[in-house]
Design a protein around this motif. Structure first.
Motif, short mmCIF file in Angstrom:
data_model
loop_
_atom_site.label_atom_id
_atom_site.label_comp_id
_atom_site.label_asym_id
_atom_site.label_seq_id
_atom_site.Cartn_x
_atom_site.Cartn_y
_atom_site.Cartn_z
N LEU A 240 19.15 47.44 107.66
CA LEU A 240 20.27 48.03 106.93
C LEU A 240 19.73 48.64 105.65
CD1 LEU A 240 23.34 48.43 106.57
CD2 LEU A 240 23.43 46.13 105.55
N LYS A 241 19.63 49.99 105.64
CA LYS A 241 18.99 50.61 104.47
C LYS A 241 19.24 52.11 104.41
CE LYS A 241 14.61 50.61 107.07
NZ LYS A 241 13.18 50.20 107.04
N ALA B 292 23.16 41.33 101.66
CA ALA B 292 24.35 41.71 102.42
C ALA B 292 24.80 40.60 103.36
CB ALA B 292 24.09 42.99 103.21
N GLU B 293 23.91 39.71 103.73
CA GLU B 293 24.23 38.49 104.48
C GLU B 293 25.05 38.77 105.75
OE1 GLU B 293 26.07 35.81 101.70
OE2 GLU B 293 24.14 35.24 100.85
N ALA C 273 29.46 51.66 106.22
CA ALA C 273 30.52 51.03 105.44
C ALA C 273 29.98 49.88 104.60
CB ALA C 273 31.63 50.54 106.37
N LEU C 274 29.04 49.11 105.15
CA LEU C 274 28.40 48.04 104.37
C LEU C 274 27.63 48.61 103.19
CD1 LEU C 274 27.25 45.86 107.37
CD2 LEU C 274 28.41 44.91 105.36
N LEU C 275 26.85 49.67 103.41
CA LEU C 275 26.12 50.29 102.31
C LEU C 275 27.08 50.78 101.23
CD1 LEU C 275 23.45 52.34 104.33
CD2 LEU C 275 23.05 50.23 103.02
N ARG C 276 28.18 51.39 101.63
CA ARG C 276 29.16 51.87 100.66
C ARG C 276 29.79 50.71 99.88
NH1 ARG C 276 32.58 56.97 103.24
NH2 ARG C 276 30.77 58.36 103.47
N THR D 1 23.88 55.62 97.66
CA THR D 1 23.57 56.97 97.18
C THR D 1 24.74 57.91 97.44
OG1 THR D 1 22.64 57.63 99.31
CG2 THR D 1 21.15 56.58 97.73
N PRO D 2 24.85 59.01 96.67
CA PRO D 2 25.92 59.98 96.93
C PRO D 2 25.90 60.53 98.34
CG PRO D 2 24.89 60.41 94.80
CD PRO D 2 24.05 59.37 95.48
N GLU D 3 24.72 60.74 98.90
CA GLU D 3 24.62 61.29 100.25
C GLU D 3 25.26 60.37 101.30
OE1 GLU D 3 21.32 62.91 97.78
OE2 GLU D 3 22.08 60.89 98.19
N VAL D 4 25.18 59.07 101.05
CA VAL D 4 25.76 58.10 101.98
C VAL D 4 27.21 57.78 101.62
CG1 VAL D 4 25.52 55.77 102.96
CG2 VAL D 4 23.48 57.10 102.41
N ALA D 5 27.54 57.86 100.35
CA ALA D 5 28.85 57.41 99.87
C ALA D 5 29.95 58.45 99.99
CB ALA D 5 28.73 56.97 98.41
#
Length: 347
Positions: A191-192, A269-270, A287-290, A295-299
Motif C-alpha cells: 500500500l503506497k 494503516a493496520e 481510499a485508504l491512502l486518501r 499526494t494531490p495526484e492521488v487525492a
C-alpha cells in the motif's frame, strides 16, 4: 470457504456494500443493533460485485489468512501456482513485500492442495537476484519448498510478446512464458504511492514487474518507454490484460502516503485486503491512502477517474464504479474501520 451468516449493515444504503460475516446468531444480537434495510434494495447487492475482504490487524500472517478465508476464489487444489510479490527493491515493507506475508500465502495455498508454487519477479531498482538475496527470499523458498524465478536471467525464448489490440504500448510488451502457463496466479502487493509517475502502486502497478525491461538480443527498453510516456498510467492498466490473478492480497499493515515506491512518509494503516478484482482492491487501497492524507495526484477527483483505474475499467478488468464493491469483514473493529474507508471511496 466457510459459509457463515451474512449481514449487510444499514450503512450500505446508497453505496458500497459493507458485509459483516459473524460466526453465530448470538453475535448478531450483541454486535449489530441497527435495523437491517430491505435486502431487495439495489444498493445491497450490486450485479457482479467486486468483493474486497478487509481485516484490521498488525499481524500479517493472521491477517492474510483471514482475508483469504473471507472471499470466494478458485481452489488451488492440484494447480501449479505462480506467486507474484513486490520486489521492486529490497527496502523494508512497504518498500517491498514482507517475508511473513509471502510465507503465509504459500502455507495457505499448500494447505489448500496446491501442487507446485513458483515465486518470481523483476526488480525496478537494481539486480533482482541481489534484491532477493538481500531479502533472504531464496532461504525462505528453500524452507517453504517452493521454486524461484529471476526474470532478469531469462533467455529471449523464455518470453512471450504481447500486443493488446488497443494499447498505448508502441512495441507491445513481453511476459515470462512460464508465468503465463501457470494454472493460477497469486499476487501480493503493498500500500503506497509512486513518485515516478505511477501516482500509486497497488495491484495494477505491481504487474509492471512481470514485464521485461529488455528482451535478450534486443536493445529496446520497454521500461524506458513506460516511464517516459505521458500515458504511463494507462499503460500500467494495459499490462494487466495479459493475465487474470486468482486472488490478490494487499499488505497494508504499513503504508507510504507520499514518496514511494521504496521510501516515503510511513503510516500504520493496520489492514490486510484480499480480492479477485484488481480494480476493486486498488479503489479501496486509494481510499485508504486518501484517509491518511496523500499526494494531490492521488487525492484529487473521483477515485474511478484516476487514470490507472479508469483505463482498467475501460478494458473490462473488473468493477467500473464504487457501488459495485462489496467490502467484507468478520469483526466489528474491522467493520468500523471499513465504514470510514467506504465513505472516502464514495466521496
Amino acid at each position: 470457504m466457510d459459509r457463515r451468516l451474512f449481514l449487510r449493515s444499514s450503512a450500505a444504503i446508497g453505496g458500497v456494500v459493507l458485509t459483516s460475516r459473524l460466526t453465530n446468531a448470538s453475535d448478531v444480537v450483541g454486535r449489530l443493533t441497527d435495523p437491517l434495510p430491505d435486502p431487495s434494495h439495489s444498493a445491497w447487492w450490486p450485479s457482479a460485485p467486486g468483493q474486497v475482504s478487509f481485516v484490521k490487524t498488525r499481524d500479517r500472517a493472521a491477517g492474510a489468512k483471514k482475508a483469504l478465508d473471507l472471499i470466494d476464489f478458485d481452489s488451488p487444489k492440484g494447480k501449479s501456482l505462480f506467486l507474484k510479490p513486490n520486489f521492486n527493491s529490497a527496502h523494508a515493507t512497504p518498500g517491498s513485500s514482507h517475508n511473513d506475508t509471502m510465507a503465509a500465502l504459500v502455507r495457505y495455498m499448500d494447505a489448500a492442495g496446491a501442487d507446485r508454487i513458483t515465486l518470481g519477479d523483476r526488480s525496478g531498482m537494481g539486480s533482482t537476484r541481489k534484491v532477493m538475496e538481500d531479502k533472504d527470499v531464496f532461504a525462505l523458498a528453500d524452507e517453504l519448498g517452493i521454486e524461484t524465478m529471476v526474470f532478469d536471467e531469462l533467455e529471449a525464448d523464455d518470453f512471450e510478446m504481447i500486443q493488446p489490440e488497443t494499447s498505448h504500448w508502441k512495441e507491445g510488451f513481453a511476459f515470462p512464458r512460464e508465468f503465463l502457463a501457470a494454472d493460477g496466479v497469486i499476487q501480493t502487493c503493498c500500500l503506497k504511492t509512486h513518485q515516478y509517475g505511477g501516482h500509486f502502486t497497488l495491484s495494477l502497478k505491481n504487474s509492471v514487474g512481470l514485464a521485461a525491461k529488455t528482451v535478450p538480443g534486443s536493445d529496446y527498453s520497454y521500461m524506458r518507454e513506460l516511464h517516459s510516456s505521458p500515458d504511463m498510467r494507462r499503460m500500467i492498466a494495459e499490462l494487466n490484460t495479459a493475465y487474470a490473478p486468482d486472488v490478490i492480497v494487499l499488505d497494508g499493515v504499513e503504508a507510504f502516503v507520499n514518496g514511494g515506491p521504496h521510501e516515503g512518509k510511513r503510516v500504520d494503516a493496520e489492514v490486510v485486503l484480499a480480492s479477485t478484482d484488481r480494480i476493486a482492491l486498488d479503489a479501496v487501497g486509494v481510499a485508504l491512502l486518501r484517509h491518511y492524507g496523500t499526494t494531490p495526484e492521488v487525492a484529487d477527483g473521483k477515485i474511478f477517474d484516476l487514470e490507472q483505474i479508469a483505463r482498467a475499467a475501460e478494458l473490462g478488468l473488473g468493477v467500473t464504479a464504487p457501488d459495485q464493491i462489496e467490502i467484507i469483514t468478520d469483526d466489528m473493529e474491522s467493520a468500523n474501520y471499513a465504514e470510514t474507508i467506504r465513505e472516502v471511496l464514495l466521496a
